[in-house]
Design an enzyme around this catalytic site. Structure first.
Site, PDB file in Angstrom:
ATOM      1  N   ASP A  55      77.796  31.546  24.325  1.00 23.45           N
ATOM      2  CA  ASP A  55      76.539  31.055  23.755  1.00 23.45           C
ATOM      3  C   ASP A  55      76.884  29.984  22.736  1.00 23.45           C
ATOM      4  OD1 ASP A  55      73.451  32.369  23.622  1.00 23.45           O
ATOM      5  OD2 ASP A  55      74.002  30.992  21.999  1.00 23.45           O
ATOM      6  N   GLU A 104      66.251  37.662  37.622  1.00 23.21           N
ATOM      7  CA  GLU A 104      66.373  38.919  36.873  1.00 23.21           C
ATOM      8  C   GLU A 104      64.976  39.485  36.654  1.00 23.21           C
ATOM      9  OE1 GLU A 104      69.328  40.417  35.677  1.00 23.21           O
ATOM     10  OE2 GLU A 104      67.748  41.914  35.572  1.00 23.21           O
ATOM     11  N   PHE A 105      64.820  40.789  36.865  1.00 22.91           N
ATOM     12  CA  PHE A 105      63.481  41.390  36.732  1.00 22.91           C
ATOM     13  C   PHE A 105      63.422  42.420  35.610  1.00 22.91           C
ATOM     14  CE2 PHE A 105      64.088  40.082  41.174  1.00 22.91           C
ATOM     15  CZ  PHE A 105      62.995  39.251  41.363  1.00 22.91           C
ATOM     16  N   GLY A 126      51.434  40.000  26.606  1.00 27.86           N
ATOM     17  CA  GLY A 126      52.022  38.960  25.776  1.00 27.86           C
ATOM     18  C   GLY A 126      53.506  38.919  26.049  1.00 27.86           C
ATOM     19  N   CYS A 174      57.546  36.305  28.496  1.00 25.03           N
ATOM     20  CA  CYS A 174      57.665  36.120  29.949  1.00 25.03           C
ATOM     21  C   CYS A 174      56.320  35.997  30.674  1.00 25.03           C
ATOM     22  CB  CYS A 174      58.465  37.272  30.529  1.00 25.03           C
ATOM     23  SG  CYS A 174      60.102  37.379  29.785  1.00 25.03           S
ATOM     24  N   LYS A 220      54.893  44.402  22.405  1.00 21.75           N
ATOM     25  CA  LYS A 220      54.717  45.721  23.028  1.00 21.75           C
ATOM     26  C   LYS A 220      55.617  46.676  22.236  1.00 21.75           C
ATOM     27  CE  LYS A 220      58.337  45.456  26.576  1.00 21.75           C
ATOM     28  NZ  LYS A 220      58.674  45.585  27.991  1.00 21.75           N
ATOM     29  N   ARG A 247      57.240  37.194  20.447  1.00 25.47           N
ATOM     30  CA  ARG A 247      56.812  35.991  21.161  1.00 25.47           C
ATOM     31  C   ARG A 247      55.453  36.248  21.820  1.00 25.47           C
ATOM     32  NH1 ARG A 247      61.759  34.787  24.921  1.00 25.47           N
ATOM     33  NH2 ARG A 247      61.846  37.055  24.845  1.00 25.47           N
TER      34      ARG A 247
END
Ligand code: UGA
Length: 439
Positions: free
Chosen positions: A30, A152-153, A263, A266, A329, A336
């Site tokens: 990163d 990716e899920f 929200g 994603c 959540k 975000r």
């Protein structure tokens, strides 16, 4: 097997730790040096259940480490996953692919031999050929580089579990991809052997898979929230309605929780990005239902603002409103596109004094919204409130005894936007309690 993961945010850090857990030797890369230091100390720079344990375990076992050097990453392995962020372009709904294209461009000069670049980032359909072109142009190995698409899920707060035990694996290739497929099947061998459905397809289908899945999930949530609007007009109960619908196995019980809507980093972004790309492809009418799903989602937030005004006599100036929940959540510190914070901001703009509490997301919320007030204890947060709003359904909140709270307010009024408070119990404790979509 050796591999790298380029981009160590929510997705990349989790993927790197999970690949180490599967027995591989993993180098995470990163460009944010602070993030690299934190990860190398065995901690995630954000809250994600079980992730710190895996990071600590595998930075200690020596199977996992992190670097800020593209050159080191290129030298380390022949398999490179890319999981950099693809946010919205500022002011538009289109994806900003700068980080992805930069990552390919900066990794490429070190790719001197055959390598597989497996992209996990969420993108608009048509991105894979552009990544392949960058690699062909900048990598000395040229045509020996194979690009694979591996969406990716994972869900935040279940990220480790979803990565180690996914519902399906999707591998997208251009053509004549036998080597890249072999490499990826080897990387995911334990997951595939445990019976995970593995779908091998073309680039475009693999790219679309992610956006289409998130669009479907968003639409399912908005469907049940649209029913909540009808329930509000007809006196029906949306929680019971969702339960009745969910027992039909063709509909299913997951993703059917009515409330304040979706929200996060994603679903809202991917829904908007998917619509924008469909418009570009002149397939706009095909996604009109997604436009409506986004509109329903926006109306849920407005509905809470309207109800708050109704309960407080119309004018919010000088009124004190307490909000339980800041995260988008429960079980995450991610704020975000948080519905709770969007409502908080709207109420503040209308003149209310807004106090927020949240078990994990207060620091993040404070940085983004310094104009709001923050209190750590959800009970103390209610002191002198004219109205309490329950906007993120942390399980702690549904366990608080409303009898302990009523006397702390100026007048005990609560609006449950997530449907997880026992409103009968609150009413018995003297509260005027309302809930979205329920009488
Ligand atoms: C979502 C998808 O669920 C993942 O499959 C996907 O991989 C991920 O986006 C991504 O693109 O990376 P996530 O945003 O972590 O995952 O969270 P979800 O659990 O799907 O919740 C999204 C939002 O919908 C939250 O605001 C949640 O409160 C809301 N939601 C969810 C509901 O209002 N009702 C539900 O029944 C479910």
């Amino acid at each position: 097997m050796k591999m790298t993961v380029i981009g160590c945010g929510y997705l990349g850090a989790t993927h790197a730790a999970c690949m180490a857990e599967l027995g591989h030797e993993v180098l995470g890369m990163d460009s944010d040096i602070d993030k690299v230091h934190t990860l190398n100390s065995g901690k995630a720079p954000f809250f994600e259940r079980d992730l710190d344990d895996l990071l600590a375990k595998h930075t200690a076992s020596g199977r996992l480490r992190f670097t800020a050097s593209y050159g080191e990453a290129a030298d380390f392995a022949d398999l490179h996953f890319i999981g950099v962020g693809t946010p919205n372009q500022p002011g538009t709904d289109a994806y900003d692919l700068t980080h992805l294209f930069d990552a390919a461009r900066r990794l490429a000069p070190g790719l001197t031999g055959p390598a597989v670049i497996a992209v996990k980032s969420t993108v608009p359909v048509g991105t894979a050929p552009q990544v392949a072109e960058i690699l062909r142009e900048y990598a000395p190995a040229k045509d020996l580089i194979e690009v694979a698409w591996n969406p990716e899920f994972l869900r935040e707060s279940f990220a480790v579990d979803d990565t180690l035990r996914p519902d399906r694996l999707v591998l997208g290739f251009k053509r004549d991809h036998s080597w890249a497929e072999t490499v990826l099947r080897q990387a995911f061998a334990k997951i595939i052997e445990s019976g995970t459905p593995t779908i091998v397809t073309d680039w475009a289908t693999a790219e679309l898979a992610k956006g289409a899945a998130n669009s479907f999930l968003a639409t399912k949530i908005s469907f049940v929230n649209a029913m909540a609007e009808v329930c509000e007009k007809s006196g029906a109960n949306v929680a019971e309605l969702a339960d009745i619908l969910g027992h039909d196995h063709r509909i299913g019980r997951h993703g059917m929780r009515p409330g304040l809507g979706f929200g996060g980093g994603c679903l809202p972004k991917d829904l908007a990005g998917f619509i924008t790309r469909a418009d570009e492809l002149e397939a706009g009418p095909a996604v009109d239902m997604l436009r409506e799903a986004a509109a329903v989602n926006g109306r849920r937030r407005q509905r809470v603002v309207d109800l708050a005004r109704e309960e407080l006599g119309g004018d919010l100036s000088g009124k004190r409103i307490t909000i339980w929940g800041a995260a988008f959540k429960p079980d995450t510190d991610d704020i975000r596109d948080s519905p709770a914070l969007a409502v908080a901001q709207a109420l503040h703009d209308l003149g209310a004094t807004v106090t927020i509490t949240d078990p994990k997301a207060l620091d993040n919320a404070r940085k983004l919204h310094p104009e709001l007030d923050y209190v750590e204890d959800p009970i103390a947060a209610v002191d002198d409130a004219d109205l309490l709003l329950h906007l993120t359904e942390w399980h702690q909140y549904s366990n608080i005894d409303p009898k302990r709270l009523a006397n702390r307010t100026t007048s005990p009024k609560v609006i449950d936007a997530r449907g997880t408070l026992n409103t009968d119990q609150w009413r018995e404790a003297g509260w005027l309690a309302r809930a979205l979509g329920r009488p």
